[in-house]
Design an enzyme around this catalytic site. Sequence first.
Site, mmCIF file in Angstrom:
data_model
loop_
_atom_site.group_PDB
_atom_site.id
_atom_site.type_symbol
_atom_site.label_atom_id
_atom_site.label_comp_id
_atom_site.label_asym_id
_atom_site.label_seq_id
_atom_site.Cartn_x
_atom_site.Cartn_y
_atom_site.Cartn_z
ATOM 1 N N CYS A 15 0.871 -1.171 0.000
ATOM 2 C CA CYS A 15 0.000 0.000 0.000
ATOM 3 C C CYS A 15 0.915 1.231 0.000
ATOM 4 C CB CYS A 15 -0.988 0.000 1.171
ATOM 5 S SG CYS A 15 -0.266 0.196 2.819
ATOM 6 N N SER A 22 -1.543 -2.813 3.907
ATOM 7 C CA SER A 22 -0.638 -3.923 3.592
ATOM 8 C C SER A 22 -0.188 -4.714 4.822
ATOM 9 C CB SER A 22 0.548 -3.476 2.728
ATOM 10 O OG SER A 22 1.268 -2.432 3.319
ATOM 11 N N ASP A 130 -8.281 3.217 1.699
ATOM 12 C CA ASP A 130 -7.362 3.606 2.768
ATOM 13 C C ASP A 130 -8.185 4.076 3.968
ATOM 14 O OD1 ASP A 130 -5.383 4.596 4.428
ATOM 15 O OD2 ASP A 130 -4.338 5.673 2.828
#
Length: 158
Positions: A15, A22, A130
């Site tokens: 990420c 991640s 996110d």
Amino acid sequence: MDAQLHSVKSILFVCMGNICRSPTAEAVFRKKAQEKGVSLEIDSAGTTGAHVREKPDHRSQKAGAARGYSFDGIKSRKVTERDFSHFDLILAMDNYNVSELEKVAPEEYKHKIALFLDFASNYDEKEVPDPYYGGAGGFKYVLDLVEDASDGLIQKLV
């Protein structure tokens, strides 16, 4: 991609900052792979180095721990040139990070880069959002997506 999955021995989850999405993917996938007896090298990294050596976001850890995932030993790091030759599969959390990886990946390794949610089957999402600037619900939703994609990927690996 499916044909080459049977020879995968190592996976890198990516990420942007390597503190939310991640590391969550690393923790979830590690546990699910162990439960299925799938032996792989699993790691995570970010396309930026803004959080290098930091532990995963406390909200990611809290949401993950509530579902039995361990973030022990996970520290943020930036993707390195060596990662492209070392890892068999490099799975980005969103299209932005796919393009960032493709900018720096040597041509002969670009085929290893894919979206992690390409392996999910229960959600229409193509990208893991996110959760950094949102509330706790975002971190739980990331877990839902990551668990689904992890299950799908493990099915294809075995």
